[in-house]
Design an enzyme around this catalytic site. Structure first.
Site, PDB file in Angstrom:
ATOM      1  N   ALA A  33       0.826  -1.481   0.163  1.00  0.00           N
ATOM      2  CA  ALA A  33      -0.421   0.275  -0.323  1.00  0.00           C
ATOM      3  C   ALA A  33       0.076   0.929   0.237  1.00  0.00           C
ATOM      4  O   ALA A  33       0.757   2.108  -0.035  1.00  0.00           O
ATOM      5  CB  ALA A  33      -1.384  -0.126   0.956  1.00  0.00           C
ATOM      6  N   VAL A 132     -17.541 -11.978  -6.846  1.00  0.00           N
ATOM      7  CA  VAL A 132     -17.851 -13.213  -7.593  1.00  0.00           C
ATOM      8  C   VAL A 132     -16.300 -14.382  -7.581  1.00  0.00           C
ATOM      9  O   VAL A 132     -15.493 -13.680  -7.615  1.00  0.00           O
ATOM     10  CB  VAL A 132     -17.418 -12.197  -8.954  1.00  0.00           C
ATOM     11  CG1 VAL A 132     -18.061 -13.579 -10.082  1.00  0.00           C
ATOM     12  CG2 VAL A 132     -18.364 -11.259  -9.554  1.00  0.00           C
ATOM     13  N   LYS A 205     -23.489 -13.169  -9.998  1.00  0.00           N
ATOM     14  CA  LYS A 205     -22.292 -13.254 -10.593  1.00  0.00           C
ATOM     15  C   LYS A 205     -22.602 -13.212 -11.631  1.00  0.00           C
ATOM     16  O   LYS A 205     -21.586 -12.975 -12.913  1.00  0.00           O
ATOM     17  CB  LYS A 205     -21.764 -13.728  -9.764  1.00  0.00           C
ATOM     18  CG  LYS A 205     -20.755 -14.280  -8.787  1.00  0.00           C
ATOM     19  CD  LYS A 205     -21.496 -15.920  -7.936  1.00  0.00           C
ATOM     20  CE  LYS A 205     -21.062 -16.007  -6.738  1.00  0.00           C
ATOM     21  NZ  LYS A 205     -20.605 -16.982  -6.122  1.00  0.00           N
ATOM     22  N   GLY A 302     -15.134 -18.997   1.276  1.00  0.00           N
ATOM     23  CA  GLY A 302     -14.022 -19.730   1.878  1.00  0.00           C
ATOM     24  C   GLY A 302     -13.653 -18.289   3.282  1.00  0.00           C
ATOM     25  O   GLY A 302     -13.672 -17.382   2.222  1.00  0.00           O
TER      26      GLY A 302
HETATM   27  N1  HSE Z   1     -22.203 -19.688  -1.879  1.00  0.00           N
HETATM   28  C1  HSE Z   1     -21.188 -19.548  -3.109  1.00  0.00           C
HETATM   29  C2  HSE Z   1     -20.430 -20.332  -3.466  1.00  0.00           C
HETATM   30  C3  HSE Z   1     -20.240 -18.699  -2.458  1.00  0.00           C
HETATM   31  O1  HSE Z   1     -20.860 -21.812  -2.897  1.00  0.00           O
HETATM   32  O2  HSE Z   1     -19.707 -21.126  -4.511  1.00  0.00           O
HETATM   33  C4  HSE Z   1     -20.443 -17.422  -2.507  1.00  0.00           C
HETATM   34  O3  HSE Z   1     -21.413 -16.692  -3.648  1.00  0.00           O
END
Ligand code: HSE
Length: 433
Positions: A33, A132, A205, A302
């Site tokens: 940064a 996304v 997405k 995750g």
């Molecule tokens: N629930 C989504 C997935 C992740 O299983 O890819 C969050 O958008």
């Protein structure tokens, strides 16, 4: 050197991953940064819940107003799911003069225009790389790295939960419901997995990616979508026999008639990169007219993969890169129309996998083939096994077609489904070679 003070709103799984990166790796982040980035406040209504990360004393607060009133806080990372109060909080954060980093794709898909226009009016920015495909830097790739190209196609496995379920079915031979339970046990799927398995998450997405890649002002609800909840183990097995894996593909392709958009379970040729994406991983294949195909693969959800994207956005915001991209890209705005029209799905050609439950008697195949033929649909291959999986009365009949317009397929399927020898439960899936 100036310190950039930042705050976090939402101390759940991703929030604690973000706090961990900021607090455990300050030198690394300061180096990137160009100055120290100091987390000064973490706002969450639940002050007691145990997390896998302990904050310095006094940092956790339930008082959002204290962050909004702190003029030294330059940017706020908002990691609360849902639409409200997230939308109102984001407006308040922007109005208090702070830039925002978010991972909330549902919020952007629903209220992107309002939030982005408000941010622009206020001279602020919103960064959303983590919204996304989690840790995969697909937003930066499309909106910064590939801007010399006319993007021709974006195809993605954008829902890790669905990909995990399909992989379990394919690799272990588990049923759909057993695989959903396993996804829940491992923490991929929610107790109510509807938004993942019915294609909603992937469509939201895809709407964001189509906006960035093609300037398409598309409401995610208008994207034709089918989820994996229609896929049976039998289809996964037939697909494998034919040389394909079944994947939930989110597709945006520019053709002569406009932009083709859909989310659907698709037979993808084994050995191609998208077909080999396993487990909860995500992948996106982008084709640009100059660069050709580029492929991104990684963890789409995750704690730490998502935190990786969030903190990178935070660094870009502190450096000032986000503000420049945000101004120049004119993302989501009530002003100006879509740069591209969507095409009529009925005219889009494609190959299809069809499965029918039929009576095992002479002439059935001929009747079905006759309807396909009269709709100008050519058959590429047929599978009918002698041993029925459904008892003596009904047998599954699987047909792969050559390329034909989707509208013709739909008309033919309706006529086939009206035949007395064809029973309910016909399946139609796209094929990608
Ligand atoms: N629930 C989504 C997935 C992740 O299983 O890819 C969050 O958008």
């Amino acid at each position: 050197m100036d310190v950039a003070k930042v705050a976090l709103v939402g101390f759940g799984t991703i929030g604690s991953g973000v706090a961990r990166l900021l607090l455990e790796h300050p030198e690394r982040i300061a180096r990137q940064a160009g100055r120290p980035v100091r987390l000064v406040r973490v706002v969450d209504p639940d002050l007691r819940r145990a997390r896998n990360m302990t904050l310095p004393g006094g940092m956790l607060t339930g008082d959002l107003q204290s962050v909004l009133a702190d003029r030294e806080v330059a940017a706020v990372v908002q990691l609360i799911g849902g639409l409200e109060p997230e939308r109102s909080i984001m407006l308040r954060v922007l109005e208090s003069g702070k830039d925002v980093v978010t991972a909330n794709k549902a919020l952007l898909a629903e209220h992107g225009v309002e939030l982005f226009d408000r941010a622009r009016q206020l001279g602020r920015s919103i960064a959303f790389e983590a919204a996304v495909a989690g840790g995969i830097p697909i937003i930066a790739a499309i909106s910064e790295c590939l801007t010399a190209n006319q993007v021709e196609s974006v195809r993605g496995i954008l829902n890790g939960t669905s990909n995990f379920i399909l992989s379990e079915m394919g690799q272990r031979g588990s049923s759909y419901s057993e695989s959903v339970s396993e996804a829940q046990r491992r923490g991929y799927a929610e107790a109510d997995p509807t938004l993942d398995v019915d294609g909603t998450d992937a469509a939201q997405k895809l709407a964001i990616l189509a906006h960035l890649a093609f300037g398409a002002r598309i409401n995610w609800r208008d994207i034709p979508r089918t989820g994996i909840d229609v896929v049976e183990l039998a289809d996964i097995r037939y697909a494998a026999e034919l040389g394909y894996h079944v994947k939930l593909l989110a597709t945006a392709e520019l053709g002569g008639d406009g932009l083709e958009l859909h989310v659907s379970p698709t037979l993808v040729r084994q050995g191609t990169p998208l077909a080999e994406v396993r487990g909860a991983f995500n992948a996106v294949r982008v084709v640009g007219d100059a660069v050709g195909p580029v492929f991104f693969h990684g963890q789409g959800a995750g704690q730490m993969p998502t935190a990786s994207a969030v903190v990178a956005d935070l660094i870009d915001t502190v450096v000032g890169r986000t503000a420049i991209t945000f101004r120049t890209l004119r993302l989501w705005s009530a002003e100006g129309g879509s740069a591209v029209a969507t095409c009529d799905p009925a005219r889009v050609p494609g190959r299809y996998y069809l499965r029918f439950r039929v009576n095992d008697r002479p002439g059935v195949l001929a009747e079905i083939a006759g309807i396909l033929g009269s709709n100008q649909i050519s058959i590429a291959s047929v599978i009918q096994h002698e041993a029925s999986e459904e008892g003596d009365e009904l047998v599954p009949l699987v047909i792969m077609t050559h390329s034909a317009p989707e509208g013709a397929l739909r008309t033919a399927m309706q006529a086939i489904d009206r035949l007395p020898c064809v029973h309910t439960g016909s399946v139609r899936m796209r094929v990608r070679d």
